[in-house]
Design a protein around this motif. Sequence first.
Motif, mmCIF file in Angstrom:
data_model
loop_
_atom_site.group_PDB
_atom_site.id
_atom_site.type_symbol
_atom_site.label_atom_id
_atom_site.label_comp_id
_atom_site.label_asym_id
_atom_site.label_seq_id
_atom_site.Cartn_x
_atom_site.Cartn_y
_atom_site.Cartn_z
ATOM 1 N N HIS A 7 0.864 -1.181 0.000
ATOM 2 C CA HIS A 7 0.000 0.000 0.000
ATOM 3 C C HIS A 7 0.897 1.226 0.000
ATOM 4 C CE1 HIS A 7 0.861 -0.725 4.255
ATOM 5 N NE2 HIS A 7 0.437 0.491 4.558
ATOM 6 N N TRP A 8 0.285 2.393 -0.042
ATOM 7 C CA TRP A 8 1.054 3.595 -0.367
ATOM 8 C C TRP A 8 1.473 4.450 0.828
ATOM 9 C CZ3 TRP A 8 -2.812 7.002 -3.666
ATOM 10 C CH2 TRP A 8 -3.904 7.375 -2.888
ATOM 11 N N HIS A 9 1.392 3.987 2.040
ATOM 12 C CA HIS A 9 1.862 4.793 3.161
ATOM 13 C C HIS A 9 3.377 4.993 3.092
ATOM 14 C CE1 HIS A 9 -1.909 4.025 5.857
ATOM 15 N NE2 HIS A 9 -2.058 5.062 5.063
ATOM 16 N N SER A 10 3.834 6.042 3.745
ATOM 17 C CA SER A 10 5.215 6.518 3.565
ATOM 18 C C SER A 10 6.271 5.487 3.940
ATOM 19 C CB SER A 10 5.428 7.786 4.400
ATOM 20 O OG SER A 10 5.305 7.519 5.794
ATOM 21 N N ASP A 11 5.990 4.615 4.891
ATOM 22 C CA ASP A 11 6.995 3.639 5.317
ATOM 23 C C ASP A 11 7.122 2.468 4.355
ATOM 24 O OD1 ASP A 11 4.366 3.206 6.268
ATOM 25 O OD2 ASP A 11 5.020 1.822 7.818
ATOM 26 N N HIS A 12 6.283 2.435 3.330
ATOM 27 C CA HIS A 12 6.289 1.346 2.354
ATOM 28 C C HIS A 12 6.775 1.787 0.974
ATOM 29 C CE1 HIS A 12 3.875 -1.465 4.927
ATOM 30 N NE2 HIS A 12 3.606 -0.304 5.504
ATOM 31 N N HIS B 105 -4.957 -1.489 -0.392
ATOM 32 C CA HIS B 105 -4.043 -2.444 0.238
ATOM 33 C C HIS B 105 -4.145 -3.809 -0.434
ATOM 34 C CE1 HIS B 105 -2.167 -4.885 3.393
ATOM 35 N NE2 HIS B 105 -1.773 -3.777 3.989
ATOM 36 N N VAL B 106 -2.979 -4.441 -0.678
ATOM 37 C CA VAL B 106 -2.960 -5.787 -1.252
ATOM 38 C C VAL B 106 -2.051 -6.692 -0.430
ATOM 39 C CG1 VAL B 106 -3.448 -5.036 -3.618
ATOM 40 C CG2 VAL B 106 -1.063 -5.276 -2.867
ATOM 41 N N ALA B 107 -2.353 -7.971 -0.471
ATOM 42 C CA ALA B 107 -1.486 -9.027 0.052
ATOM 43 C C ALA B 107 -0.993 -9.837 -1.141
ATOM 44 C CB ALA B 107 -2.244 -9.903 1.037
ATOM 45 N N LEU B 108 0.033 -10.652 -0.911
ATOM 46 C CA LEU B 108 0.613 -11.492 -1.958
ATOM 47 C C LEU B 108 0.675 -12.933 -1.457
ATOM 48 C CD1 LEU B 108 3.584 -9.156 -2.976
ATOM 49 C CD2 LEU B 108 1.452 -9.481 -4.245
ATOM 50 N N TRP B 109 0.201 -13.859 -2.297
ATOM 51 C CA TRP B 109 0.065 -15.259 -1.898
ATOM 52 C C TRP B 109 0.876 -16.151 -2.838
ATOM 53 C CZ3 TRP B 109 -0.692 -18.799 1.472
ATOM 54 C CH2 TRP B 109 -1.270 -20.035 1.201
#
Length: 329
Positions: free
Chosen positions: A65-70, A145-149
Amino acid sequence: MSPQPAPSLPSWMTWWQRPFPDANTLLLHGRRPALVDSGFVGHAQETAEWAHAHAGTVDLVVNTHWHSDHVGGNGLLQARGAAIAAGAPEAEALSRRDPGCCAAEYLDQPVAPYAVDIALDDGALLRLGDTDWEVVRTPGHTPGHVALWQPEERLLVVGDALSDYDVGWVNLALDGLDAATTALASLKRLADLAPRVILPSHGPIPADPAAAFATALRRAQRLVDDPDGAVRYGARRIFAFALMIRGGILADEVEPYLLARAWLTDAAHLLDLPPEALAADLITTMLAAGAIVLRDDRLHAATTHTPVQPAALRVPLPRAWPAPKPPAS
């Protein structure tokens, strides 16, 4: 009973557990070296050097996702040839240079300019390194927000959906009063995958994935059941992050700083409080809980974190970012 060891990871990935203000970083080795998340802008050079040391080049950066820590290393890595992939809602906002991109201005968390090359939809397959991963849309903490599987190894990258000690805060002001319910539904979807390994954006790899999900689901349910608590929880997280990236804030400047923030004003509105009352309560309760400390006339976040050089915060707000370059024909 002795603690369970962390699950083993395949040899084709390198995991970097990082303290705040950086998110953990995952490197997938192979013909298409890829990073999942790129840390905070104040440590972009460190991220790029680490990736170069372990992989030589990075072809792709995938943001949960696009928050600053990412996304803080995105701009530097993109300038060095990496493509950027992100969840479709955030990719679309970035492509039109929406002033609210990354919530950078709203949260007062600097992000260096970047563009998204690949918009990720639910169920999309991504080749990262030499392995295929499935994109799982997990809105809640942010709408994109995304997850990866990775089904063969049963590896699950969860972003900020959960950690070994927490769940992602939700922004009821920006994302709607049902954001906590959305986050809970996303967690249930992830739990149903029954992963062998959970790879969170903060903290260690949980030793027991099933127990981690059970705890996270209880925490997420509390945010649904107590909207005021969810608002206060988010405010505490945002304030602590502000203290981390600024090396603390002078005690007599903290209240003016908080009262100038849109997130504080919105939180106060949701709680039906004057902003001054919420600012004072935030400081008092976090000091009492030991979440922040007063040292040398400055308030500091108590959580272990890596210092940030002040000059690193001087990047343009998204409303001043240059338009993204059109793709090469």
